[in-house]
Design a protein around this motif. Structure first.
Motif, PDB file in Angstrom:
ATOM      1  N   THR A 137       2.454   7.231  -5.973  1.00 35.44           N
ATOM      2  CA  THR A 137       1.677   8.560  -6.471  1.00 35.44           C
ATOM      3  C   THR A 137       2.280   9.904  -5.915  1.00 35.44           C
ATOM      4  OG1 THR A 137      -0.150   6.984  -6.033  1.00 35.44           O
ATOM      5  CG2 THR A 137      -0.639   9.200  -5.920  1.00 35.44           C
ATOM      6  N   PHE A 138       2.701   9.803  -4.792  1.00 36.50           N
ATOM      7  CA  PHE A 138       3.338  11.069  -4.236  1.00 36.50           C
ATOM      8  C   PHE A 138       4.375  11.664  -5.193  1.00 36.50           C
ATOM      9  CE2 PHE A 138       6.304  13.727  -2.011  1.00 36.50           C
ATOM     10  CZ  PHE A 138       5.471  14.480  -1.274  1.00 36.50           C
ATOM     11  N   GLN A 139       5.419  10.699  -5.740  1.00 35.83           N
ATOM     12  CA  GLN A 139       6.347  11.055  -6.634  1.00 35.83           C
ATOM     13  C   GLN A 139       5.787  11.530  -7.884  1.00 35.83           C
ATOM     14  OE1 GLN A 139       8.725   7.426  -6.345  1.00 35.83           O
ATOM     15  NE2 GLN A 139      10.098   8.183  -4.860  1.00 35.83           N
ATOM     16  N   ASP A 140       4.618  10.779  -8.380  1.00 38.56           N
ATOM     17  CA  ASP A 140       4.121  11.407  -9.785  1.00 38.56           C
ATOM     18  C   ASP A 140       3.349  12.625  -9.563  1.00 38.56           C
ATOM     19  OD1 ASP A 140       5.128   9.068 -10.653  1.00 38.56           O
ATOM     20  OD2 ASP A 140       3.206   7.865 -10.523  1.00 38.56           O
ATOM     21  N   ILE A 141       2.381  12.894  -8.675  1.00 45.59           N
ATOM     22  CA  ILE A 141       1.694  14.024  -8.360  1.00 45.59           C
ATOM     23  C   ILE A 141       1.643  14.765  -7.143  1.00 45.59           C
ATOM     24  CG2 ILE A 141       0.014  13.057 -10.380  1.00 45.59           C
ATOM     25  CD1 ILE A 141      -2.034  12.211  -7.952  1.00 45.59           C
ATOM     26  N   GLY A 142       2.195  14.222  -6.251  1.00 45.23           N
ATOM     27  CA  GLY A 142       2.415  14.884  -4.938  1.00 45.23           C
ATOM     28  C   GLY A 142       1.450  14.680  -4.115  1.00 45.23           C
ATOM     29  N   ALA A 191       0.816  -1.180  -0.153  1.00 48.92           N
ATOM     30  CA  ALA A 191      -0.025   0.042  -0.287  1.00 48.92           C
ATOM     31  C   ALA A 191       0.826   1.368  -0.104  1.00 48.92           C
ATOM     32  CB  ALA A 191      -0.959   0.012   1.025  1.00 48.92           C
ATOM     33  N   TYR A 192       1.939   1.219   0.778  1.00 49.43           N
ATOM     34  CA  TYR A 192       2.582   2.557   0.910  1.00 49.43           C
ATOM     35  C   TYR A 192       3.681   2.766  -0.152  1.00 49.43           C
ATOM     36  CZ  TYR A 192       0.740   3.757   5.372  1.00 49.43           C
ATOM     37  OH  TYR A 192      -0.194   4.285   6.410  1.00 49.43           O
ATOM     38  N   GLU A 193       3.941   1.485  -0.905  1.00 46.15           N
ATOM     39  CA  GLU A 193       4.721   1.575  -2.132  1.00 46.15           C
ATOM     40  C   GLU A 193       3.995   2.368  -3.147  1.00 46.15           C
ATOM     41  OE1 GLU A 193       6.026  -2.467  -3.179  1.00 46.15           O
ATOM     42  OE2 GLU A 193       7.279  -2.606  -1.525  1.00 46.15           O
ATOM     43  N   ARG A 194       2.896   1.934  -3.354  1.00 47.01           N
ATOM     44  CA  ARG A 194       1.895   2.813  -4.312  1.00 47.01           C
ATOM     45  C   ARG A 194       1.653   4.210  -3.627  1.00 47.01           C
ATOM     46  NH1 ARG A 194      -0.961  -2.117  -3.355  1.00 47.01           N
ATOM     47  NH2 ARG A 194      -2.531  -1.109  -1.911  1.00 47.01           N
TER      48      ARG A 194
END
Length: 229
Positions: free
Chosen positions: A30-35, A23-26
């Protein structure tokens, strides 16, 4: 209601480290992609509830605070924005700590300490905290497919080691009622307060979907040998 010896909940993948790592890998991706920092457990009001309690009781801003199962670390960021300066977050998922480090960096909160730690087997330096906070971690422990009852006992034992005598423990749960939590933490802790949470009505009965309690660790009683010294 569970019978004596029965587990109160069915085992779930939500109680496994593999689930939370994935879950936290996803969420990290996501954070790296769109913050996007990801889910806030129990919503923003749960963080406001905690901060209001600390402020109401004039808990000093330099009190040592441990966030158990910090996830994305957003609670620690909000505490830092409210002026608290001695903040530590732990999680057994390395991906969660990586995510919380990214969030910390984005918010410019370099003084927040973050560590990969399994709370059921804490390291020796994890001790002496004035405040411990749990939003959902005890819930996840309770769903572990492998000896959940034993792991709940480990959790209570760890809490007694890392929290100072007379320190405060704030827990938010969606699985446990007030009475059940009082029973789980009866050894070494006493309840101070039940915090208001959203209510729902079903079939003419009113209840709470979330339980939020404040415990205090009991004083350590001196042993007979201490009295003889």
């Amino acid at each position: 209601m569970a019978l004596p010896g029965d587990e109160p909940f069915s085992p779930s993948v939500l109680g496994t480290r593999e689930h939370w790592d994935a879950a936290y890998e996803r969420e990290l991706q996501t954070f790296q992609d769109i913050g996007d920092t990801g889910e806030i457990w129990f919503g923003e009001e749960s963080m406001v509830r905690i901060i209001r309690w600390l402020e109401k009781h004039k808990v000093p801003l330099d009190s040592s605070v441990l966030d158990i199962g910090t996830g994305n670390g957003v609670l620690l960021v909000e505490l830092a924005k409210s002026g608290y300066t001695n903040l530590t977050g732990i999680d057994y998922s390395p991906s969660a700590i990586q995510l919380s480090e990214k969030v910390r960096e984005k918010e410019g909160m370099s003084n927040i300490k973050l560590k990969v730690e399994d709370f059921l087997a804490p390291s020796a330096e994890l001790s002496g905290f004035d405040i411990c906070i749990d939003k959902g971690t005890f819930d996840a422990v309770s769903l572990d497919p492998s000896d959940a009852a034993g792991k709940r006992r480990l959790y209570v034992g760890s809490l007694g080691r890392v929290l100072k005598p007379e320190g405060f423990f704030l827990i938010t749960s969606c699985n446990w009622t007030k009475e059940e939590l009082l029973n789980e933490f009866r050894e070494g802790f006493e309840i101070l307060e039940e915090l208001p949470t959203p209510k729902f009505c079903f079939g003419g009965r009113i209840g709470n979907s979330v339980t939020a309690l404040v415990f205090q660790r009991k004083k350590v009683r001196p042993s007979i040998l201490d009295k003889l010294d």
